[in-house]
Enzyme design. Structure first.
Site, short mmCIF file in Angstrom:
data_model
loop_
_atom_site.label_atom_id
_atom_site.label_comp_id
_atom_site.label_asym_id
_atom_site.label_seq_id
_atom_site.Cartn_x
_atom_site.Cartn_y
_atom_site.Cartn_z
N GLY A 4 -13.87 -35.30 -12.88
CA GLY A 4 -15.40 -34.38 -12.39
C GLY A 4 -16.25 -35.63 -12.63
O GLY A 4 -15.85 -36.88 -12.68
N GLU A 5 -17.40 -35.27 -13.30
CA GLU A 5 -18.56 -36.21 -13.46
C GLU A 5 -19.32 -36.80 -12.23
O GLU A 5 -20.17 -37.58 -12.37
CB GLU A 5 -18.27 -37.13 -14.62
CG GLU A 5 -17.68 -36.78 -15.86
CD GLU A 5 -17.53 -38.03 -16.84
OE1 GLU A 5 -17.51 -39.05 -16.64
OE2 GLU A 5 -17.00 -37.63 -17.99
N GLY A 6 -18.56 -36.57 -11.16
CA GLY A 6 -19.01 -37.21 -9.91
C GLY A 6 -18.11 -38.51 -9.79
O GLY A 6 -18.68 -39.50 -8.93
#
Lengths: 355, 355
Positions: B318-320
């Protein structure tokens, strides 16, 4: 086997498991769930273990475009005329080709290795002169080249590796340029993996169905006329290979001997990797397969290598375009390994990890 | 539907086919076999057509990490404690997280959007204050939030898009941070695609089999208790969603309205994209799915979107992190479209192309 080649192969050592374990511990201490950066973590580990130094950073990256011509072109196996090999080399030197754009975006240098183009290039920055001969003979009628020439093409690739290691490059990518070169690559795949020509021959730069059938026939004919010995990959290279394929095999062997990872591009580069791995199976640990080419037959060669490619973006250009992106991903893996904060440094609570 | 949201949706136009055709002609004139740079060519085309300008260049890239907390955490669905959401936000601000390393390597900025973290952050560069509430309620016992709050989270995402468009960013990536947020994402997938919870619920950051079964039960319970209306995605969002999911939906809608591509990350960002596409199916053309997450159930959501992801690197952070790489690939596609030489410029002979 020639003495120099035997020496080179003997200098390729197994990877250091101790560094691998230390790199894994470091990755597991970073602020992320364990393993959650997937193949990027693997690439970071692989880089430091090949370098033999847990703290190794990617310094300078270079993609080598091995260029050569092919006598088999006279069988009508390509959609482009032979002159395009030299014309594309000039395009590389002027910075206008796909590999130039991708190399600029990934922070890599491009070096064209003229190992067998049927044209003389003046000395220019960006070209490495390593010409063994002005292209191969037509393999549909006899051997593509002599055993001596094949060995010389490998030696030139090794030379490239040592020259650029001395210039502080520590990550290499292998690419190719050579009108007609998917045909010998298919023949190399078939000879080494034992798969029939129709399973390893694709459309190359874009030929139609009729031309594809002709190409399969040419590959079959080349194998029948020359009967390469699969247990002797130099024999395979000289009979149904190409000079850029030999150069790439040499780069792979040289990189492994120097502890420099070589990121392998698509169809043609993989043929070079097959020759290198046949000569020295340990080399497998030193290469990274960048991508699954859209070209039919590439999958067969990747399976034989036991290599999971990083990308699957339907690319089939060659030139090292996939490999340049692969180098950039390996550099990213190295950055993750070294630059992320640990749970302790960031004062982040660790979770209970699943086993 | 609220008036502002209706206006926004009505301002999202179909893509300009004329620009698409011109971009294709340009790509076909470049020194490479047609289509041989595969998905990179598609990305280049997509960028200019979304920008509505054949000459558009990627200027500034930013990845937004939408952060929020989740009441459902009290059901024991995550391997990490809730405090980690705020702790990781501080890690982002100090530059030590995975997304920071990847953003530096890709030339993107990172902005944390606090849309619902259960902690007050002082004004600091790198944080966008958009707090709707201090996290959601426990969706296993009732709605995660009110309809008003859900709409407000979407509006905040739109606000982010407009604010950064005004700062000359023209390529966005959506990312997330929020302990427990794979649970509402799974519930959103199930509600919108109609697939049962066990097909869309994965291990998140790394829970064991027992915890996974509990998580599936929690998703099922949340859907039974709240009965979200699949034809009303704001209803889905408020009952079983999350504030960062709403924020990401808003970013996607805002990006589409502004003609700015939004690269969508993995599991949680895709849940946001599902909400946005349910509200306005035309938005599908404005998003790029960066990667196939290693998380179970992501595939189901990608199929529903009809989106082929660019990468498959076993990432699930995640987190981009996947989206930042995706933005970099889109920028590379734009560079290929604009910076490669044509056959004419490079004086390279064109081949006979297969149809």
């Amino acid at each position: 086997m020639e003495e120099w080649l035997e020496h080179l192969i003997n200098s390729i050592t197994p990877l250091d498991e101790g560094i691998l374990d230390m790199a894994q511990s470091r990755l597991d201490s970073l602020t992320k769930p364990r393993g959650s950066l997937g193949m990027l973590e693997e690439l970071g580990k692989r880089f430091v273990v090949i370098r033999g130094d847990l703290g190794a950073r990617v310094e300078k990256k270079v993609v080598f475009v091995f260029a050569a011509d092919h006598g088999v072109i006279e069988e009508g196996v390509s959609a482009f005329p032979k002159e395009v090999t030299a014309q594309m080399v000039y395009n590389f030197l002027r910075g206008g080709a796909g590999i130039n754009v991708i190399a600029r975006h990934t922070g890599a240098d491009v070096v064209v290795v003229d190992v067998g183009v049927d044209h003389f290039f003046r000395p220019t920055p960006g070209i490495f002169h390593a010409k063994v001969r002005m292209g191969t003979e037509n393999m549909a009628k006899g051997p593509a080249m002599t055993r001596e020439d094949a060995l010389e093409s490998i030696r030139m690739g090794v030379e490239v590796a040592f020259t650029y290691a001395a210039k502080d490059y520590n990550l290499f990518a292998a690419g190719d340029m050579g009108i007609g070169n998917t045909t010998p690559s298919s023949a190399v795949f078939s000879a080494i993996t034992g798969k029939p020509p129709e399973e390893v021959t694709g459309r190359g730069t874009g030929i139609d169905e009729e031309a594809l059938q002709r190409k399969i026939k040419v590959v079959r004919q080349a194998l029948e006329v020359n009967r390469p010995d699969p247990s002797d990959s130099v024999d395979v290279l000289c009979k149904v290979g190409g000079l850029e394929i030999g150069g790439i095999a040499g780069l792979v062997l040289g990189g492994a001997a120097l502890g420099i990872p070589v990121v392998v591009d698509g169809f043609i580069s993989t043929a070079g990797a097959l020759i290198a791995v046949s000569l020295c199976p340990r080399v497998r640990d030193y290469i990274v397969c960048a991508h699954r080419s859209a070209a039919l037959g590439h999958e067969v060669a990747l399976s034989w290598l036991g290599c999971r490619p990083l990308l699957n973006l339907d690319m089939r250009l060659g030139e090292g375009t996939g490999a340049a992106i692969g180098m950039w991903l390996m550099e990213l893996g190295e950055r993750i390994l070294h630059d992320m904060a640990t749970f302790e440094e960031a004062q982040v609570a660790e979770g209970e990890e699943a086993p």
